[in-house]
Write a protein that holds these residues in place. Structure first.
Motif, PDB file in Angstrom:
ATOM      1  N   PRO A 129      57.931  20.618  35.591  1.00  0.00           N
ATOM      2  CA  PRO A 129      58.891  19.598  36.047  1.00  0.00           C
ATOM      3  C   PRO A 129      59.380  19.911  37.451  1.00  0.00           C
ATOM      4  O   PRO A 129      59.177  21.012  37.965  1.00  0.00           O
ATOM      5  N   PRO A 130      60.056  18.974  38.097  1.00  0.00           N
ATOM      6  CA  PRO A 130      60.597  19.238  39.435  1.00  0.00           C
ATOM      7  C   PRO A 130      61.612  20.378  39.410  1.00  0.00           C
ATOM      8  O   PRO A 130      62.135  20.748  38.361  1.00  0.00           O
ATOM      9  N   PRO A 131      61.915  20.955  40.568  1.00  0.00           N
ATOM     10  CA  PRO A 131      62.863  22.086  40.593  1.00  0.00           C
ATOM     11  C   PRO A 131      64.224  21.756  40.020  1.00  0.00           C
ATOM     12  O   PRO A 131      64.814  22.552  39.287  1.00  0.00           O
ATOM     13  N   LYS A 132      64.757  20.555  40.309  1.00  0.00           N
ATOM     14  CA  LYS A 132      66.071  20.201  39.766  1.00  0.00           C
ATOM     15  C   LYS A 132      66.025  20.078  38.251  1.00  0.00           C
ATOM     16  O   LYS A 132      66.978  20.452  37.545  1.00  0.00           O
ATOM     17  N   GLU A 133      64.912  19.563  37.724  1.00  0.00           N
ATOM     18  CA  GLU A 133      64.782  19.428  36.278  1.00  0.00           C
ATOM     19  C   GLU A 133      64.680  20.806  35.624  1.00  0.00           C
ATOM     20  O   GLU A 133      65.196  21.025  34.513  1.00  0.00           O
ATOM     21  N   TRP A 173      62.037  29.735  42.285  1.00  0.00           N
ATOM     22  CA  TRP A 173      61.343  28.626  41.610  1.00  0.00           C
ATOM     23  C   TRP A 173      62.251  27.417  41.462  1.00  0.00           C
ATOM     24  O   TRP A 173      61.827  26.281  41.672  1.00  0.00           O
ATOM     25  N   GLU A 174      63.507  27.642  41.091  1.00  0.00           N
ATOM     26  CA  GLU A 174      64.415  26.517  40.874  1.00  0.00           C
ATOM     27  C   GLU A 174      64.827  25.864  42.185  1.00  0.00           C
ATOM     28  O   GLU A 174      65.164  24.680  42.198  1.00  0.00           O
ATOM     29  N   SER A 175      64.846  26.599  43.275  1.00  0.00           N
ATOM     30  CA  SER A 175      65.193  26.012  44.569  1.00  0.00           C
ATOM     31  C   SER A 175      64.016  25.298  45.221  1.00  0.00           C
ATOM     32  O   SER A 175      64.192  24.604  46.214  1.00  0.00           O
ATOM     33  N   GLY A 176      62.814  25.475  44.666  1.00  0.00           N
ATOM     34  CA  GLY A 176      61.636  24.841  45.236  1.00  0.00           C
ATOM     35  C   GLY A 176      61.029  25.581  46.394  1.00  0.00           C
ATOM     36  O   GLY A 176      60.104  25.081  47.036  1.00  0.00           O
TER      37      GLY A 176
END
Length: 382
Positions: free
Chosen positions: A10-14, A43-46
């Motif tokens: 999923p996208p980083p925000k998701e 990973w979460e920050s993209g």
């Protein structure tokens, strides 16, 4: 052997939303995946994308969290509605002849939920220092093998971050910014000229830790830094290459050479997982304490004031020297007068008088001879 298609992410925000909905912190999720907390934050920050086995483990964990969230939402939707109490119907009352319109009742205003409290720059800096300073001191100790130098390097890095706080606060990875600055200061070649560097510090008490630390210190500075970032901190290879200002192939070669050098002396650490665990144990066994955040901020501000005053004093001295030079410098060139020297062999100057016989003969001879013409160019036999 062909691999199947990679599990979609999923996208980083998701990813962050799924972790927060499951009430998991970044260190807890990193433990389940088998990586460092900084890797999960990236990973979460993209900023980076997981690869290989870490990607599969991370994707499966996120898929499990999403399924649990969907099942919980479905269970809440299928829950029976609460039975409402039956309302008693009032008996009809005789209506008066004139019906007054009821007065409008004030509607309750929705209360806005309190938003997150904004932190002051000092509070944000203190939070960043409390979060990253202890780990950075331990990591810097692996690079230098000196406890006091590691603590000083981290403090200097945070003081530099406080001086450039607007820039650091907007950075995507503030801890990475401070880590790169601390590593550069700790591995500076000027450290060897300091008096403190001439006196060695006591080695670790455990023989295994002492051997591992000596092995690390024998590596070149670039190889040691790459090994600590990749196997110690847990950064990916592109992140390690970017932080060491090298290309990805160059960082990979440095990492391989460093691992080979460590495995040649300590064969038990040939496995990267074992090496990662031993590096963490070596850094954790040392009692390394960082100063308090207010003391670091005050030290940085005091150092900045001293530098500013020194720059002002130097500028004033330069202006004064220039003004004095302009005031006292000559306006035109005056050639220097050479000192007098005594010349020997010259007869003393006498007053003019009558010529002697020899002088008269010489004068007559000069007058008789032709002074110009081709005769002067022809040789004559004596």
């Amino acid at each position: 052997m062909t691999r199947g298609p990679a599990t979609p992410l999923p996208p980083p925000k998701e990813r962050r939303r799924l972790r927060e909905s499951a009430a998991l912190t970044q260190p807890q999720l990193a433990t389940q995946v088998g990586v460092a907390p900084g890797t999960v934050r990236a990973w979460e920050s993209g900023r980076t994308t997981p690869r290989g086995r870490k990607r599969e483990a991370y994707a499966k964990l996120l898929k499990t969290l999403a399924e649990e969230e969907a099942a919980q939402a479905q269970a809440q939707a299928q829950a029976p509605e609460q039975e409402q109490e039956p309302k008693l119907e009032a008996e009809p009352q005789p209506q008066p002849e004139l019906e007054l319109e009821p007065e409008p009742q004030p509607q309750p205003q929705p209360v806005a939920a309190p938003g997150p409290t904004a932190l002051t720059p000092a509070q944000a800096f203190d939070a960043l220092y409390a979060f990253g300073a202890p780990a950075l001191v331990r990591q810097t100790f692996l690079l230098t093998g000196r406890r006091e130098q590691a603590r000083e390097s981290v403090e200097r890095a945070f003081q530099a971050a406080w001086e450039r706080w607007p820039e650091v606060a907007r950075d995507r990875d503030p801890v990475g910014w401070v880590r790169a600055t601390a590593y550069e200061y700790a591995l500076s070649p000027w450290q060897r000229f300091r008096p403190r560097h001439r006196h060695p510090e006591p080695p670790p008490a455990d023989p295994g830790d002492r051997t591992l630390l000596n092995t690390l210190l024998r590596l070149p500075a670039r190889h040691r830094r790459t090994l600590v970032l990749y196997d110690g901190v847990g950064l990916d290879l592109p992140e390690t290459a970017a932080e060491t200002e090298a290309s990805t192939p160059a960082a990979a070669n440095r990492l391989l050479h460093a691992r080979e050098a460590v495995a040649a002396r300590l064969p038990a650490l040939a496995d990267p997982q074992v090496l990662h665990r031993r590096l963490a144990e070596l850094a954790s066994n040392e009692r390394l304490r960082a100063a308090e955040p207010p003391a670091v901020r005050r030290g940085g501000e005091r150092r900045a004031r001293l530098r500013t005053r020194a720059a002002i004093a130097f500028t004033v001295a330069l202006i004064g020297t220039t003004a004095l030079t302009v005031r006292t410098a000559p306006t035109h060139y005056e050639p220097p007068v050479s000192p007098g020297q005594a010349v020997r062999g010259v007869p003393h100057r006498v007053a003019p008088g009558a010529l002697s016989d020899e002088e008269l003969e010489l004068r007559q001879k000069l007058r008789d001879q032709v002074q110009d013409g081709p005769e002067r160019l022809l040789p004559r036999p004596e």
